[in-house]
Design a protein around this motif. Sequence first.
Motif, PDB file in Angstrom:
ATOM      1  N   LYS A  85       0.815  -1.218   0.000  1.00  0.00           N
ATOM      2  CA  LYS A  85       0.000   0.000   0.000  1.00  0.00           C
ATOM      3  C   LYS A  85       0.844   1.262   0.000  1.00  0.00           C
ATOM      4  CE  LYS A  85      -3.906   2.000   2.559  1.00  0.00           C
ATOM      5  NZ  LYS A  85      -4.781   1.821   3.755  1.00  0.00           N
ATOM      6  N   CYS A  86       2.036   1.190   0.606  1.00  0.00           N
ATOM      7  CA  CYS A  86       2.875   2.388   0.715  1.00  0.00           C
ATOM      8  C   CYS A  86       3.354   2.899  -0.636  1.00  0.00           C
ATOM      9  CB  CYS A  86       4.069   2.118   1.630  1.00  0.00           C
ATOM     10  SG  CYS A  86       5.171   0.788   1.080  1.00  0.00           S
ATOM     11  N   LEU A  87       3.275   2.091  -1.690  1.00  0.00           N
ATOM     12  CA  LEU A  87       3.675   2.545  -3.026  1.00  0.00           C
ATOM     13  C   LEU A  87       2.662   3.529  -3.610  1.00  0.00           C
ATOM     14  CD1 LEU A  87       5.706   0.217  -2.771  1.00  0.00           C
ATOM     15  CD2 LEU A  87       5.224  -0.361  -5.141  1.00  0.00           C
ATOM     16  N   PHE A  88       1.456   3.544  -3.059  1.00  0.00           N
ATOM     17  CA  PHE A  88       0.395   4.410  -3.560  1.00  0.00           C
ATOM     18  C   PHE A  88       0.378   5.705  -2.735  1.00  0.00           C
ATOM     19  CE2 PHE A  88      -0.600   0.100  -4.618  1.00  0.00           C
ATOM     20  CZ  PHE A  88      -1.188   0.151  -5.871  1.00  0.00           C
ATOM     21  N   PRO A  89       0.567   6.869  -3.360  1.00  0.00           N
ATOM     22  CA  PRO A  89       0.633   8.135  -2.618  1.00  0.00           C
ATOM     23  C   PRO A  89      -0.629   8.403  -1.813  1.00  0.00           C
ATOM     24  CG  PRO A  89       1.344   8.431  -4.890  1.00  0.00           C
ATOM     25  CD  PRO A  89       0.734   7.068  -4.808  1.00  0.00           C
ATOM     26  N   GLU A  90      -0.438   9.047  -0.671  1.00  0.00           N
ATOM     27  CA  GLU A  90      -1.574   9.463   0.144  1.00  0.00           C
ATOM     28  C   GLU A  90      -2.172  10.737  -0.447  1.00  0.00           C
ATOM     29  OE1 GLU A  90      -1.018   9.279   4.479  1.00  0.00           O
ATOM     30  OE2 GLU A  90       0.996   8.521   4.057  1.00  0.00           O
ATOM     31  N   GLU A  91      -3.464  10.894  -0.270  1.00  0.00           N
ATOM     32  CA  GLU A  91      -4.171  12.038  -0.863  1.00  0.00           C
ATOM     33  C   GLU A  91      -3.616  13.364  -0.356  1.00  0.00           C
ATOM     34  OE1 GLU A  91      -8.777  13.652  -1.334  1.00  0.00           O
ATOM     35  OE2 GLU A  91      -8.369  11.576  -0.761  1.00  0.00           O
ATOM     36  N   LYS A  92      -3.195  13.429   0.907  1.00  0.00           N
ATOM     37  CA  LYS A  92      -2.692  14.685   1.464  1.00  0.00           C
ATOM     38  C   LYS A  92      -1.412  15.154   0.765  1.00  0.00           C
ATOM     39  CE  LYS A  92       0.180  12.528   5.078  1.00  0.00           C
ATOM     40  NZ  LYS A  92       0.454  12.441   6.530  1.00  0.00           N
ATOM     41  N   ASP A  93      -0.683  14.217   0.146  1.00  0.00           N
ATOM     42  CA  ASP A  93       0.580  14.557  -0.501  1.00  0.00           C
ATOM     43  C   ASP A  93       0.421  14.986  -1.958  1.00  0.00           C
ATOM     44  OD1 ASP A  93       2.147  14.042   1.767  1.00  0.00           O
ATOM     45  OD2 ASP A  93       2.281  11.903   1.287  1.00  0.00           O
ATOM     46  N   ILE A  94      -0.697  14.650  -2.560  1.00  0.00           N
ATOM     47  CA  ILE A  94      -0.849  14.920  -3.993  1.00  0.00           C
ATOM     48  C   ILE A  94      -2.058  15.787  -4.347  1.00  0.00           C
ATOM     49  CG2 ILE A  94       0.288  12.757  -4.635  1.00  0.00           C
ATOM     50  CD1 ILE A  94      -2.521  11.629  -5.182  1.00  0.00           C
ATOM     51  N   LYS A  95      -2.905  16.094  -3.350  1.00  0.00           N
ATOM     52  CA  LYS A  95      -4.184  16.752  -3.660  1.00  0.00           C
ATOM     53  C   LYS A  95      -4.018  18.140  -4.264  1.00  0.00           C
ATOM     54  CE  LYS A  95      -4.852  18.498   1.071  1.00  0.00           C
ATOM     55  NZ  LYS A  95      -5.772  18.455   2.239  1.00  0.00           N
ATOM     56  N   SER A  96      -2.870  18.779  -4.044  1.00  0.00           N
ATOM     57  CA  SER A  96      -2.677  20.104  -4.627  1.00  0.00           C
ATOM     58  C   SER A  96      -2.393  20.040  -6.126  1.00  0.00           C
ATOM     59  CB  SER A  96      -1.511  20.820  -3.928  1.00  0.00           C
ATOM     60  OG  SER A  96      -0.302  20.108  -4.111  1.00  0.00           O
ATOM     61  N   ILE A  97      -2.037  18.858  -6.634  1.00  0.00           N
ATOM     62  CA  ILE A  97      -1.717  18.694  -8.057  1.00  0.00           C
ATOM     63  C   ILE A  97      -2.681  17.734  -8.747  1.00  0.00           C
ATOM     64  CG2 ILE A  97       0.054  17.948  -9.693  1.00  0.00           C
ATOM     65  CD1 ILE A  97       2.132  18.782  -7.663  1.00  0.00           C
TER      66      ILE A  97
END
Length: 244
Positions: free
Chosen positions: A21-33
């Motif tokens: 699961k850790c290979l999939f980015p968390e929403e908090k890290d990518i939501k700005s893009i």
Amino acid sequence: MKEMCYWCGRDATSKEHVPPKCLFPEEKDIKSIYKETFRRSLITVPSCDEHNLAKSHDDEYLMVCLGGRVGNNGIAYIHTNTKIKRAIERNSKLIHTQGEDEISISGKRFPVLLVHIDTYRLMRSFESIARALVFHEFSFRYQGRCQVISDIFFSPKDFKSTNFQAKSAQMLSRERKRWTTENKGDNPRIFTYQFSNLDAFGTFTVALTFYEETVIYVIMSLLDNGTYPQNGKIIKIINRPISK
């Protein structure tokens, strides 16, 4: 089958994410893009503690090595500068850094780290993913050996091994163009997988693609597994009938 560990066959005590699961980015890290979530429709298989919880450190190591690889897509770049960066800050011994350098891409200079990679540790992780996918796709516990092939494995001190990996990866890449099977994965910018047809020697290959650019091939054999394609579930792996 659904209550046994996908790898060893012992009683399952948890669910293992495939890939981790850790290979999939968390929403908090990518939501700005990226205005979407990548932690959806994740594959899980039943697992014992040894083949799930006990290898959590290997999962984190896999994440650091894959996400930070030069040439991956933009999602991997963001993942490297968020979750992976935090993981390295928590544990400075997670990755063995050998130095710093710069590379040129489209006329622009980018800083990179040169790191020493534990190849066998990574191969073990890729083997785990391949075994889990066989179980997920075909309700079949693969018990044989695995041969992990990719041009990402490079050693300046072992030209023979590096050359074998590179040439084998090129050959499999050419063969893959003739595969008639479906490329699967609900999060294709993070991970996809594809099974080959079974060849005349009872061997098949699964191609694992991470962040659209990093491809790993895992070669497996039904005959090596001590199992012959004699029923419908096994024949599903090969997409064509095989005589006994």
